[in-house]
Enzyme design. Structure first.
Site, mmCIF file in Angstrom:
data_model
loop_
_atom_site.group_PDB
_atom_site.id
_atom_site.type_symbol
_atom_site.label_atom_id
_atom_site.label_comp_id
_atom_site.label_asym_id
_atom_site.label_seq_id
_atom_site.Cartn_x
_atom_site.Cartn_y
_atom_site.Cartn_z
ATOM 1 N N ASP A 42 46.135 46.335 32.966
ATOM 2 C CA ASP A 42 45.047 47.285 32.719
ATOM 3 C C ASP A 42 45.178 48.495 33.653
ATOM 4 O OD1 ASP A 42 44.247 45.999 35.017
ATOM 5 O OD2 ASP A 42 42.243 45.463 34.305
ATOM 6 N N SER A 43 46.236 48.495 34.478
ATOM 7 C CA SER A 43 46.601 49.715 35.222
ATOM 8 C C SER A 43 46.874 50.854 34.244
ATOM 9 C CB SER A 43 47.849 49.465 36.075
ATOM 10 O OG SER A 43 48.871 48.873 35.313
ATOM 11 N N ASP A 81 46.750 41.617 30.750
ATOM 12 C CA ASP A 81 45.495 41.569 31.508
ATOM 13 C C ASP A 81 44.308 41.434 30.577
ATOM 14 O OD1 ASP A 81 45.862 41.732 34.272
ATOM 15 O OD2 ASP A 81 46.267 43.881 34.195
ATOM 16 N N LYS A 110 46.121 37.298 32.096
ATOM 17 C CA LYS A 110 45.800 37.344 33.532
ATOM 18 C C LYS A 110 44.320 37.656 33.706
ATOM 19 C CE LYS A 110 47.677 40.720 36.281
ATOM 20 N NZ LYS A 110 46.548 41.559 36.739
ATOM 21 N N GLU A 112 41.181 38.121 36.832
ATOM 22 C CA GLU A 112 41.026 38.458 38.252
ATOM 23 C C GLU A 112 39.917 37.642 38.903
ATOM 24 O OE1 GLU A 112 40.661 42.659 38.943
ATOM 25 O OE2 GLU A 112 42.495 43.116 37.825
ATOM 26 N N GLU A 179 47.726 40.323 45.372
ATOM 27 C CA GLU A 179 47.837 41.776 45.566
ATOM 28 C C GLU A 179 47.256 42.178 46.922
ATOM 29 O OE1 GLU A 179 46.563 44.229 42.306
ATOM 30 O OE2 GLU A 179 46.769 46.070 43.476
HETATM 31 O O1 KIV Z 1 47.215 46.075 35.932
HETATM 32 C C1 KIV Z 1 48.212 45.947 36.659
HETATM 33 O O2 KIV Z 1 49.192 46.674 36.577
HETATM 34 C C2 KIV Z 1 48.192 44.886 37.643
HETATM 35 C C3 KIV Z 1 49.226 44.949 38.727
HETATM 36 C C4 KIV Z 1 48.754 45.848 39.786
HETATM 37 C C5 KIV Z 1 49.561 43.618 39.237
HETATM 38 O O3 KIV Z 1 47.353 44.020 37.595
#
Ligand code: KIV
Length: 270
Positions: A42-43, A81, A110, A112, A179
């Site tokens: 989600d970056s 994510d 993933k 969090e 992280e």
């Molecule tokens: O969203 C993302 O790119 C991440 C990385 C920073 C691990 O979660």
């Protein structure tokens, strides 16, 4: 893109090279360069949409980019994510959304955070969804952390992250992603749990590493509406393109450095 490849990766001896990816072109290049695991992170809220953080990324965004990555990928494993708001409240909603991401092409999702999220992870796993637990600095909680801050520096915070990692591993998560935590804490976690750890700003002793593609290429210069010269790359990133002649060469150099443990060096760690 198969559960078999994912299991091989989890059980294998080699260090895992993971990289974010948001489209089919880079999926193809990254796979050819030897990346083991593509993270549809989600970056993308920051690097594609130009936002300040990941908080406004939607399920639709994640499904769209997962499909795009899956289209360019033959055998590579895809982790997606779960965006903010898609999994935190009811575990049934988390499962529904996780299944949508799997239908779009994800092999694993993933989430969090620790604490209450351990039950959510367990529920997803019991219903056939492989899960990666993201601990330490969790970007969806950036406002609660008061900014991009290293986590696990005090004894209490280190203990809490270790306990979350142990709990997540015990319910069967496939990976624990750490992280921005001190390298020494990441090493303790890595040797204390059976799930492989993947680090970003977590030192060289994790079982794998992940970077944001745009950081690896040295092309991310911060929020869309701010001057590039005002942006300072985080300590844990490295521009691999600067030393290579091509994008594929840069990704290959990253993969090699992860496999032979020359990246991250101490200057990329806390
Ligand atoms: O969203 C993302 O790119 C991440 C990385 C920073 C691990 O979660």
């Amino acid at each position: 893109m198969s559960q078999e490849n994912l299991q091989r990766l989890i059980a294998g001896d080699e260090n895992i090279a993971m990289l974010t990816c948001y489209d089919s072109t880079f999926a193809k290049v990254s796979e050819a360069a030897g990346v083991d695991l593509l993270l549809v992170g989600d970056s993308l809220g920051m690097v594609l949409q130009g936002a300040e953080n990941t908080l406004n990324v939607t399920m639709q965004d994640m499904e769209y980019h997962t499909k795009s990555v899956a289209a360019g990928c033959k055998d590579c494993c895809i982790m997606t994510d779960m965006p903010a708001g898609s999994y935190e409240k009811e575990k049934e909603t988390a499962l529904l959304n996780a299944k949508k991401l799997m239908a779009a092409g994800a092999d694993i999702v993933k989430i969090e955070g620790g604490g209450e999220m351990v039950k959510t992870a367990q529920y997803l796993i019991e219903h056939g969804v492989p899960v990666c637990a993201h601990l330490g600095f969790t970007p969806q909680s950036v406002n609660q952390f008061g900014g991009y801050r290293i986590q696990g520096k005090t004894d209490q915070s280190a203990k809490s992250i270790l306990q979350d990692a142990i709990a997540m591993s015990a319910v069967g998560v496939s990976f624990v992603l750490l992280e921005m935590v001190p390298a020494v804490l990441a090493k303790t976690i890595t040797t204390s749990i059976s799930a492989p750890t993947i680090g970003i700003g977590a030192g060289v002793d994790c079982k794998g590493q992940v970077l944001v593609l745009q950081d690896l290429l040295g092309i991310y210069t911060g929020v869309a509406n701010k001057a590039p010269q005002d942006f300072k790359s985080p300590r844990f990133t490295k521009n691999f393109l600067a030393e290579q002649g091509s994008i594929q060469g840069a990704i290959e150099a990253y993969v090699a450095a992860v496999k032979n443990k020359t990246f991250p060096a101490p200057e990329h760690s806390y």
